[in-house]
Design a protein around this motif. Structure first.
Motif, mmCIF file in Angstrom:
data_model
loop_
_atom_site.group_PDB
_atom_site.id
_atom_site.type_symbol
_atom_site.label_atom_id
_atom_site.label_comp_id
_atom_site.label_asym_id
_atom_site.label_seq_id
_atom_site.Cartn_x
_atom_site.Cartn_y
_atom_site.Cartn_z
ATOM 1 N N UNK A 32 0.820 -1.214 0.000
ATOM 2 C CA UNK A 32 0.000 0.000 0.000
ATOM 3 C C UNK A 32 0.856 1.267 0.000
ATOM 4 N N UNK A 56 1.447 5.037 0.575
ATOM 5 C CA UNK A 56 0.806 6.041 1.426
ATOM 6 C C UNK A 56 1.375 7.446 1.238
ATOM 7 N N UNK A 57 2.462 7.563 0.517
ATOM 8 C CA UNK A 57 3.025 8.891 0.293
ATOM 9 C C UNK A 57 3.926 8.854 -0.928
ATOM 10 N N UNK A 80 6.589 11.400 -3.171
ATOM 11 C CA UNK A 80 7.295 12.671 -3.294
ATOM 12 C C UNK A 80 7.789 12.783 -4.727
ATOM 13 N N UNK A 119 10.391 9.763 -4.380
ATOM 14 C CA UNK A 119 10.288 8.638 -3.463
ATOM 15 C C UNK A 119 8.853 8.149 -3.406
ATOM 16 N N UNK A 127 6.541 5.905 -0.910
ATOM 17 C CA UNK A 127 6.575 5.282 0.406
ATOM 18 C C UNK A 127 5.349 4.402 0.620
ATOM 19 N N UNK A 128 5.616 3.185 1.034
ATOM 20 C CA UNK A 128 4.527 2.302 1.434
ATOM 21 C C UNK A 128 4.440 2.354 2.951
ATOM 22 N N UNK A 129 3.496 1.615 3.501
ATOM 23 C CA UNK A 129 3.376 1.546 4.950
ATOM 24 C C UNK A 129 4.709 1.125 5.574
ATOM 25 N N UNK A 181 10.368 3.136 2.443
ATOM 26 C CA UNK A 181 10.500 4.191 1.447
ATOM 27 C C UNK A 181 11.361 3.671 0.311
ATOM 28 N N UNK A 225 0.030 13.727 -4.888
ATOM 29 C CA UNK A 225 0.246 14.332 -3.585
ATOM 30 C C UNK A 225 -0.914 14.016 -2.631
ATOM 31 N N UNK A 226 -2.118 14.178 -3.120
ATOM 32 C CA UNK A 226 -3.275 13.882 -2.261
ATOM 33 C C UNK A 226 -3.846 12.494 -2.498
#
Lengths: 132, 367
Positions: free
Chosen positions: A36, A38-39, A41, A57, A59-61, A64, A83-84
């Motif tokens: 998953x 989650x972020x 960049x 980058x 990032x998963x749970x 990174x 981003x969102x």
């Protein structure tokens, strides 16, 4: 997957858009490894990148992971939706979850990338290695 | 997998079902079955089932068991009665944490102690080194399987397998020798590590797979999902439960590591580490685990540096992720105590950038 795409061994896909511009994203194989997302960049527009240089980058749970540029050039667009909505990378890695668009400096570099068939063979080998 | 990993009793099940396994402190265990976020949410909303058979189990037997445990543990062992469990810390002379664990009082002369998997041998050796007369230790980690059934529907699911009235089983209490649908006797405790209600089921290793299938079958209507260690980590972090190797270590005392409630400095028994922990309490702990919420964008990971607003380094991130239930980027950090009141603005160094964060009240999630 469309046949037009090329692939890197770092699990990016590269879709030529014409005028020496390519769109870059990460492959379904990479997304599955990540889990998953989650972020995300993304780099800034106008950033210069070269083959293998870091351009953001994912990032998963759990971790990174750097995204590397598969080509040399200038970032001319980034997917601001990420981003969102980082989950777009999981839901639609080949379409809505695209990462950047790059103006190529050396279009000849594309010849060094893998075709879809070569990439599929490559990830099958990776999967087999992991099984051992 | 190149390295030879230890296998839980469910290893065969994982292989047959093509569950991807990872190296968790030397054990082959799943990070996820479907998705960490989905599994996390199922535990918060309905129920999840975890294989935690890698946890250690040590039996402490003999007429001096209580005295012995009170001498090596920080909590007041004399306070619990048969059928009760107690969260505890094992510390060295300097007050550093050797492990955090739960003890179960099986009868007046016998306790079950459950250390973390990676600390199991270390704890057994430490106990052996400090053993007193009339106490015997048995490492039963290999013979005992452990499943954790967690979530608001856990009681309803487990009740389908037994006539014992589970509603009467209070948190941190347990029942021994429970018969569950033809299985050998199971120890059921109302404990867990997710911030939700739930049970932990200790049983014969060779029957673990049978109970796994049984629970998944009777839990189907309640939305029970098999969960991996990825969700276990996000759940415990949202609930701000300290994890050994992150918030606790040989270098971090229980008072610093967020489990000061398990240190009973005034208990009657003298105990290893008491002097060091007393000194920390008298002087006030110099650093302690605090909760952070990121204001800026990003995810704080274990080991990232934390700075105050003036740019002075004040600590390190011990755990961090995006909390699937709280929907925010959260972290625990070991921070200089006088610099980290709730409400303090701090900065976290994430890939050479300083990201704004705020010291917040924990837990991040409370049911």
């Amino acid at each position: 997957m469309t046949e037009d795409r090329l692939y890197s061994k770092d699990h990016e896909w590269i879709l030529p858009l014409g005028e020496n511009i390519v769109r870059v994203g990460i492959t379904e194989y990479a997304v599955k490894q990540l889990g998953d997302v989650v972020y995300v960049e993304v780099p800034e527009v106008d950033t210069e990148v070269s083959v293998g240089s870091e351009m953001g980058t994912v990032e998963s749970i759990k971790s990174a992971s750097e995204v590397f540029s598969p080509v040399t050039g200038i970032i001319i667009a980034v997917n601001e939706e990420l981003e969102d909505g980082p989950e777009l990378v999981n839901a639609s890695p080949f379409e809505e979850g695209w990462f950047t668009e790059i103006q190529l400096e050396n279009p000849i570099e594309l010849q060094g990338l893998l075709t879809e068939e070569q990439y599929n063979t490559y990830i099958a080998e990776l999967a087999a290695e992991e099984e051992e | 997998m190149a390295k030879e990993l230890k296998q839980t009793p469910l290893f065969k099940y994982y292989k047959e079902n093509n569950v991807k396994l990872m190296d968790f402190g030397g054990w082959a265990l799943p990070v996820q079955f479907s998705s960490i976020i989905d599994e996390h949410k199922s535990v918060r909303i309905c129920a999840g089932l975890f294989d935690v058979s890698h946890m250690g189990e040590i039996l402490v037997k003999g007429k001096n068991s209580e005295v012995f445990l009170d001498y090596i543990l920080t909590n007041d062992v004399s306070k619990i009665t048969v059928g009760q469990a107690q969260y505890n810390a094992l510390v060295n002379e300097k007050g550093g944490t050797i492990d955090d664990l739960i003890i179960f009082k099986l009868d007046e002369k016998e306790y079950l102690v459950t250390p973390n998997a990676s600390n199991s041998d270390k704890v057994f050796q430490w106990m052996g080194k400090h053993l007193t007369e009339d106490v015997v230790l048995e490492n039963r980690s290999e013979d005992i399987g452990l499943l954790a059934l967690q979530g608001p529907h856990a009681e309803k699911i487990l009740q389908k397998l037994t006539n014992v009235d589970l509603n009467k089983l209070k948190p941190f209490h347990f029942i021994q020798h429970v018969e569950l649908k033809g299985l050998a006797p199971v120890l059921i405790s109302r404990t867990g590590y997710t911030g939700e209600d739930g049970f932990e089921l200790y049983l014969k290793a060779e029957e673990t797979e049978k109970l796994w299938y049984l629970l998944l079958e009777v839990g189907l209507d309640e939305g029970l999902q098999p969960c991996g260690l990825g969700a276990r980590d996000t759940l415990r972090l949202e609930a701000s439960l300290s994890l050994y190797g992150n918030e606790l270590s040989d270098e971090i005392s229980p008072l610093q590591g967020g489990i000061g409630f398990a240190v009973k400095i005034k208990k009657e028994a003298d105990f290893i580490g008491k002097a060091a922990l007393t000194a920390q309490l008298e002087k006030g702990v110099d650093k302690r685990i605090k909760g952070l919420e990121l204001v800026g964008k990003g995810i704080a990971r274990h080991g990232y540096k934390v700075f105050d607003e003036a740019g002075l380094e004040i600590g390190l991130i011990t755990s961090g992720t995006k909390g699937p239930t709280v929907g925010k980027s959260i972290a625990l950090a070991l921070l200089t105590a006088n610099k980290s009141e709730v409400g303090t603005k701090v900065k976290i160094e994430i890939r050479n950038k300083l990201v704004d964060a705020l010291v917040v009240q924990t837990p991040f999630y409370k049911k």
